[in-house]
Design an enzyme around this catalytic site. Structure first.
Site, PDB file in Angstrom:
ATOM      1  N   ASN A   9       0.866  -1.183   0.000  1.00 32.17           N
ATOM      2  CA  ASN A   9       0.000   0.000   0.000  1.00 32.17           C
ATOM      3  C   ASN A   9       0.904   1.235   0.000  1.00 32.17           C
ATOM      4  O   ASN A   9       1.444   1.606   1.031  1.00 32.17           O
ATOM      5  CB  ASN A   9      -0.899  -0.048   1.252  1.00 32.17           C
ATOM      6  CG  ASN A   9      -1.736   1.207   1.412  1.00 32.17           C
ATOM      7  OD1 ASN A   9      -1.801   2.047   0.504  1.00 32.17           O
ATOM      8  ND2 ASN A   9      -2.378   1.350   2.558  1.00 32.17           N
ATOM      9  N   TRP A  10       1.053   1.822  -1.165  1.00 30.33           N
ATOM     10  CA  TRP A  10       1.992   2.951  -1.282  1.00 30.33           C
ATOM     11  C   TRP A  10       1.465   4.217  -0.611  1.00 30.33           C
ATOM     12  O   TRP A  10       2.197   5.175  -0.440  1.00 30.33           O
ATOM     13  CB  TRP A  10       2.270   3.252  -2.759  1.00 30.33           C
ATOM     14  CG  TRP A  10       2.989   2.185  -3.515  1.00 30.33           C
ATOM     15  CD1 TRP A  10       3.128   0.866  -3.193  1.00 30.33           C
ATOM     16  CD2 TRP A  10       3.696   2.352  -4.764  1.00 30.33           C
ATOM     17  NE1 TRP A  10       3.861   0.205  -4.150  1.00 30.33           N
ATOM     18  CE2 TRP A  10       4.213   1.099  -5.127  1.00 30.33           C
ATOM     19  CE3 TRP A  10       3.913   3.444  -5.606  1.00 30.33           C
ATOM     20  CZ2 TRP A  10       4.956   0.905  -6.291  1.00 30.33           C
ATOM     21  CZ3 TRP A  10       4.643   3.252  -6.765  1.00 30.33           C
ATOM     22  CH2 TRP A  10       5.165   1.989  -7.104  1.00 30.33           C
ATOM     23  N   LYS A  11       0.175   4.244  -0.317  1.00 33.98           N
ATOM     24  CA  LYS A  11      -0.466   5.447   0.250  1.00 33.98           C
ATOM     25  C   LYS A  11      -0.194   6.657  -0.648  1.00 33.98           C
ATOM     26  O   LYS A  11      -0.065   6.488  -1.857  1.00 33.98           O
ATOM     27  CB  LYS A  11      -0.011   5.661   1.697  1.00 33.98           C
ATOM     28  CG  LYS A  11      -0.196   4.397   2.540  1.00 33.98           C
ATOM     29  CD  LYS A  11      -0.070   4.618   4.004  1.00 33.98           C
ATOM     30  CE  LYS A  11      -0.250   3.289   4.726  1.00 33.98           C
ATOM     31  NZ  LYS A  11      -0.240   3.404   6.169  1.00 33.98           N
ATOM     32  N   HIS A  97      -9.664   1.394   4.541  1.00 38.59           N
ATOM     33  CA  HIS A  97      -8.419   1.539   5.304  1.00 38.59           C
ATOM     34  C   HIS A  97      -8.673   2.484   6.477  1.00 38.59           C
ATOM     35  O   HIS A  97      -9.458   3.424   6.375  1.00 38.59           O
ATOM     36  CB  HIS A  97      -7.318   2.093   4.391  1.00 38.59           C
ATOM     37  CG  HIS A  97      -5.970   2.037   5.032  1.00 38.59           C
ATOM     38  ND1 HIS A  97      -5.559   2.974   5.956  1.00 38.59           N
ATOM     39  CD2 HIS A  97      -4.961   1.142   4.929  1.00 38.59           C
ATOM     40  CE1 HIS A  97      -4.341   2.652   6.372  1.00 38.59           C
ATOM     41  NE2 HIS A  97      -3.956   1.549   5.767  1.00 38.59           N
ATOM     42  N   GLU A  99      -7.042   4.837   7.622  1.00 42.41           N
ATOM     43  CA  GLU A  99      -6.790   6.261   7.335  1.00 42.41           C
ATOM     44  C   GLU A  99      -7.995   6.881   6.637  1.00 42.41           C
ATOM     45  O   GLU A  99      -8.283   8.066   6.809  1.00 42.41           O
ATOM     46  CB  GLU A  99      -5.500   6.400   6.508  1.00 42.41           C
ATOM     47  CG  GLU A  99      -4.268   6.185   7.373  1.00 42.41           C
ATOM     48  CD  GLU A  99      -3.073   5.583   6.654  1.00 42.41           C
ATOM     49  OE1 GLU A  99      -3.035   5.598   5.421  1.00 42.41           O
ATOM     50  OE2 GLU A  99      -2.171   5.072   7.359  1.00 42.41           O
ATOM     51  N   GLU A 169      -5.818  -4.856  10.402  1.00 44.52           N
ATOM     52  CA  GLU A 169      -4.798  -3.836  10.642  1.00 44.52           C
ATOM     53  C   GLU A 169      -5.107  -3.072  11.927  1.00 44.52           C
ATOM     54  O   GLU A 169      -5.899  -2.113  11.910  1.00 44.52           O
ATOM     55  CB  GLU A 169      -4.757  -2.843   9.475  1.00 44.52           C
ATOM     56  CG  GLU A 169      -4.398  -3.470   8.154  1.00 44.52           C
ATOM     57  CD  GLU A 169      -3.779  -2.432   7.216  1.00 44.52           C
ATOM     58  OE1 GLU A 169      -2.660  -2.655   6.756  1.00 44.52           O
ATOM     59  OE2 GLU A 169      -4.413  -1.385   6.970  1.00 44.52           O
ATOM     60  N   GLY A 175       2.101   2.331  10.864  1.00 45.34           N
ATOM     61  CA  GLY A 175       3.079   3.408  10.737  1.00 45.34           C
ATOM     62  C   GLY A 175       3.750   3.791  12.043  1.00 45.34           C
ATOM     63  O   GLY A 175       4.396   4.829  12.144  1.00 45.34           O
ATOM     64  N   SER A 215       2.984  -2.082  10.461  1.00 44.78           N
ATOM     65  CA  SER A 215       4.420  -2.140  10.728  1.00 44.78           C
ATOM     66  C   SER A 215       5.067  -3.488  10.376  1.00 44.78           C
ATOM     67  O   SER A 215       5.969  -3.952  11.081  1.00 44.78           O
ATOM     68  CB  SER A 215       4.724  -1.762  12.182  1.00 44.78           C
ATOM     69  OG  SER A 215       4.351  -0.415  12.417  1.00 44.78           O
ATOM     70  N   GLY A 236       2.767  -1.118   4.406  1.00 44.68           N
ATOM     71  CA  GLY A 236       2.804   0.316   4.098  1.00 44.68           C
ATOM     72  C   GLY A 236       4.240   0.781   3.908  1.00 44.68           C
ATOM     73  O   GLY A 236       4.845   0.597   2.851  1.00 44.68           O
ATOM     74  N   GLY A 237       4.801   1.358   4.958  1.00 41.51           N
ATOM     75  CA  GLY A 237       6.135   1.954   4.887  1.00 41.51           C
ATOM     76  C   GLY A 237       7.193   1.091   4.215  1.00 41.51           C
ATOM     77  O   GLY A 237       7.959   1.567   3.372  1.00 41.51           O
TER      78      GLY A 237
HETATM   79  P1  PGA Z   1       2.552   0.334   7.767  1.00 39.77           P
HETATM   80  O1  PGA Z   1       1.126   0.546   7.042  1.00 39.77           O
HETATM   81  O2  PGA Z   1       3.126  -0.943   7.232  1.00 39.77           O
HETATM   82  O3  PGA Z   1       3.354   1.543   7.403  1.00 39.77           O
HETATM   83  O4  PGA Z   1       2.273   0.248   9.236  1.00 39.77           O
HETATM   84  C1  PGA Z   1       0.282  -0.525   6.789  1.00 39.77           C
HETATM   85  C2  PGA Z   1      -1.013  -0.043   6.187  1.00 39.77           C
HETATM   86  O5  PGA Z   1      -1.475   1.030   6.575  1.00 39.77           O
HETATM   87  O6  PGA Z   1      -1.591  -0.696   5.308  1.00 39.77           O
END
Ligand code: PGA
Length: 258
Positions: A9-11, A97, A99, A169, A175, A215, A236-237
């Protein structure tokens, strides 16, 4: 045996130039990896989807979007439809998600509409659920997860339920560098499977892919992914660098070599 699915997930990261470099690097590095039983999905931002779609042609990498709207087309300024995503080669879409729930006020009911629309257009929704830190500390994780699952899947038929992925999640792990322990995550995954078995059947629950996200990195990936009910990761990251993304995929392939 359920296949492991690793999705990046590049966001809101990577412009079109950065997208070209990252996709090419992932592609090159994947070639050297035996990926039996592991599917790899990348979910770049909307502006990078078309170029990424062209770059991954002929490779095993699949394409996903990070969101969509639930209408076919029309006067919905700023929105993107399932049909548009499908037309450029997307096979997956991340929905609900945390977010989007947190910053854009998405509710379970709204996410449910999108889930149905995605399935209608043969897009596989990766549907996110997860509790906040407050929820976990007040020991209501299971209540939160059950409400979310029932809400986002409301009205889905037996046939439709076979076309989804769930991503667990925990919001407090996203994050933050603070991942759920493999046991904590597995316990919630088993609970999700139990809810699905009650709503549908045990067979359906057994077939459902449930990813963990929050994470995930090359150091913790193997321990998480080798749990009985963790079928992949939503990263994500660590998906923003080819190195760490590839190492997570590598960890997933190792889970079959026991
Ligand atoms: P993260 O994000 O790996 O940076 O914690 C995961 C996500 O939000 O899908």
């Amino acid at each position: 045996m359920r296949k492991k699915i690793i999705a990046g997930n590049w966001k809101m990261n990577k412009d079109i130039h950065e997208t070209v470099s990252l996709v090419n690097e992932i592609k090159d590095r994947l070639n050297g990896l035996s990926k039996n039983n592991v599917d790899v999905i990348i979910c770049p931002p909307f502006t990078s989807l078309v170029i990424a779609s062209g770059l991954i042609k002929g490779s095993t990498i699949k394409l996903g979007a990070q969101n969509m709207y639930h209408k076919d087309d029309g006067a919905y300024t700023g929105e993107i439809s399932a049909r548009m995503l499908k037309s450029i080669g997307c096979e997956y879409v991340i929905l609900g998600h945390s977010e989007r729930r947190q910053y854009f006020s998405e509710t379970n009911e709204f996410i449910n509409l999108k889930v149905k629309q995605a399935i209608l257009y043969n897009l596989i929704p990766i549907i996110c659920v997860g509790e906040t830190l407050e929820g976990r500390e007040s020991k209501v994780t299971k209540n939160i997860i059950e409400t979310q699952i029932k809400g986002v899947l409301s009205g889905l038929t037996q046939e439709q339920i076979n076309k989804i992925i769930i991503a667990y999640e925990p919001v407090w792990a996203i994050g933050t560098g603070k991942n759920a322990t493999p046991e904590q995550a597995n316990e919630v995954h088993q609970f999700i499977r139990k809810i699905i078995s009650r709503l549908y059947s045990w067979d359906t629950a057994e077939r459902l892919t449930i990813q963990y996200g929050g994470s995930v990195n090359p150091q913790n990936a193997y321990d998480l992914l080798s749990q009985s009910d963790i079928d992949g990761a939503l990263v994500g990251g660590a998906c923003l660098k080819a190195d760490s993304f590839i190492n997570i995929i590598g960890a997933a392939t190792q889970c079959y070599v026991k």
